[in-house]
Design a protein around this motif. Structure first.
Motif, PDB file in Angstrom:
ATOM      1  N   GLY A 128      57.909  41.065  39.016  1.00 24.08           N
ATOM      2  CA  GLY A 128      58.762  40.005  39.552  1.00 24.08           C
ATOM      3  C   GLY A 128      58.023  39.042  40.461  1.00 24.08           C
ATOM      4  N   ARG A 129      56.984  39.527  41.115  1.00 23.21           N
ATOM      5  CA  ARG A 129      56.192  38.684  42.019  1.00 23.21           C
ATOM      6  C   ARG A 129      54.830  38.328  41.436  1.00 23.21           C
ATOM      7  N   ARG A 130      54.508  38.937  40.271  1.00 22.72           N
ATOM      8  CA  ARG A 130      53.188  38.759  39.645  1.00 22.72           C
ATOM      9  C   ARG A 130      52.072  39.120  40.624  1.00 22.72           C
ATOM     10  N   LYS A 131      52.250  40.241  41.299  1.00 25.68           N
ATOM     11  CA  LYS A 131      51.261  40.728  42.269  1.00 25.68           C
ATOM     12  C   LYS A 131      50.744  42.097  41.835  1.00 25.68           C
ATOM     13  N   ILE A 132      49.464  42.331  42.087  1.00 31.35           N
ATOM     14  CA  ILE A 132      48.839  43.608  41.779  1.00 31.35           C
ATOM     15  C   ILE A 132      48.129  44.104  43.027  1.00 31.35           C
ATOM     16  N   TYR A 133      48.315  45.399  43.315  1.00 27.79           N
ATOM     17  CA  TYR A 133      47.679  46.008  44.478  1.00 27.79           C
ATOM     18  C   TYR A 133      46.890  47.239  44.047  1.00 27.79           C
ATOM     19  N   ARG A 134      45.686  47.361  44.563  1.00 21.49           N
ATOM     20  CA  ARG A 134      44.871  48.555  44.360  1.00 21.49           C
ATOM     21  C   ARG A 134      44.690  49.182  45.735  1.00 21.49           C
ATOM     22  N   ARG A 164      45.846  47.032  48.583  1.00 22.35           N
ATOM     23  CA  ARG A 164      45.168  45.753  48.826  1.00 22.35           C
ATOM     24  C   ARG A 164      45.401  44.873  47.612  1.00 22.35           C
ATOM     25  N   GLU A 165      45.831  43.643  47.871  1.00 22.26           N
ATOM     26  CA  GLU A 165      46.140  42.738  46.769  1.00 22.26           C
ATOM     27  C   GLU A 165      44.881  42.365  45.996  1.00 22.26           C
ATOM     28  N   ILE A 166      45.018  42.338  44.679  1.00 23.33           N
ATOM     29  CA  ILE A 166      43.932  41.924  43.791  1.00 23.33           C
ATOM     30  C   ILE A 166      44.294  40.541  43.266  1.00 23.33           C
ATOM     31  N   ASN A 167      43.401  39.593  43.414  1.00 28.78           N
ATOM     32  CA  ASN A 167      43.636  38.242  42.905  1.00 28.78           C
ATOM     33  C   ASN A 167      43.072  38.131  41.497  1.00 28.78           C
ATOM     34  N   LEU A 168      43.951  37.832  40.557  1.00 32.58           N
ATOM     35  CA  LEU A 168      43.563  37.689  39.164  1.00 32.58           C
ATOM     36  C   LEU A 168      44.045  36.348  38.631  1.00 32.58           C
ATOM     37  N   THR A 169      43.369  35.869  37.584  1.00 25.27           N
ATOM     38  CA  THR A 169      43.869  34.674  36.910  1.00 25.27           C
ATOM     39  C   THR A 169      45.139  35.066  36.160  1.00 25.27           C
ATOM     40  N   ALA A 170      45.874  34.086  35.666  1.00 28.36           N
ATOM     41  CA  ALA A 170      47.110  34.366  34.933  1.00 28.36           C
ATOM     42  C   ALA A 170      46.837  35.212  33.701  1.00 28.36           C
ATOM     43  N   LYS A 171      45.793  34.906  32.955  1.00 29.10           N
ATOM     44  CA  LYS A 171      45.464  35.677  31.751  1.00 29.10           C
ATOM     45  C   LYS A 171      45.029  37.095  32.113  1.00 29.10           C
ATOM     46  N   GLU A 172      44.240  37.255  33.159  1.00 35.66           N
ATOM     47  CA  GLU A 172      43.818  38.592  33.597  1.00 35.66           C
ATOM     48  C   GLU A 172      45.033  39.424  34.001  1.00 35.66           C
ATOM     49  N   TYR A 173      45.950  38.796  34.734  1.00 38.71           N
ATOM     50  CA  TYR A 173      47.170  39.489  35.146  1.00 38.71           C
ATOM     51  C   TYR A 173      47.977  39.926  33.919  1.00 38.71           C
ATOM     52  N   ASN A 174      48.167  39.007  32.977  1.00 41.58           N
ATOM     53  CA  ASN A 174      48.944  39.309  31.773  1.00 41.58           C
ATOM     54  C   ASN A 174      48.301  40.427  30.959  1.00 41.58           C
TER      55      ASN A 174
END
Length: 99
Positions: free
Chosen positions: A47-53, A56-66
């Motif tokens: 829902g927020r398009r956020k990823i945490y490891r 800690r938030e991981i910054n990814l491009t839109a394609k990497e996230y998808n």
């Protein structure tokens, strides 16, 4: 103001909620539960398009996230190149990538 509490802070949170419930002038808002895709040490909030490891938030491009979201959502399944390409890029794959 945002107050971030860790898991071990549960008694503090409970005390704060007691105070909030006793004060009718304080506006109480409940945060909606949101779906989470997770693996050990990894959390994906679609829902927020956020990823945490490890929180800690991981910054990814839109394609990497998808791509990562697709692979986590289909953990344990084999996806073809065509399936991955269609879901991540939104179009039919071209070329011979079977090699």
């Amino acid at each position: 103001m945002v107050l971030e509490l860790k898991d071990q802070d549960s008694p503090i949170f409970d005390k704060i909620m007691e105070v909030v419930k006793c004060c009718p002038d304080i506006e109480y808002m409940k945060i909606k539960d949101e779906p989470v895709l997770s693996l050990p040490g990894l959390e994906i909030y679609p829902g927020r398009r956020k990823i945490y490891r490890d929180r800690r938030e991981i910054n990814l491009t839109a394609k990497e996230y998808n791509l990562l979201s697709l692979l986590v959502a289909n953990k344990g399944q084999v996806l073809t190149y065509e399936q991955i390409y269609r879901k991540v890029w939104g179009e039919d794959a071209f070329g011979d990538e079977s090699k």
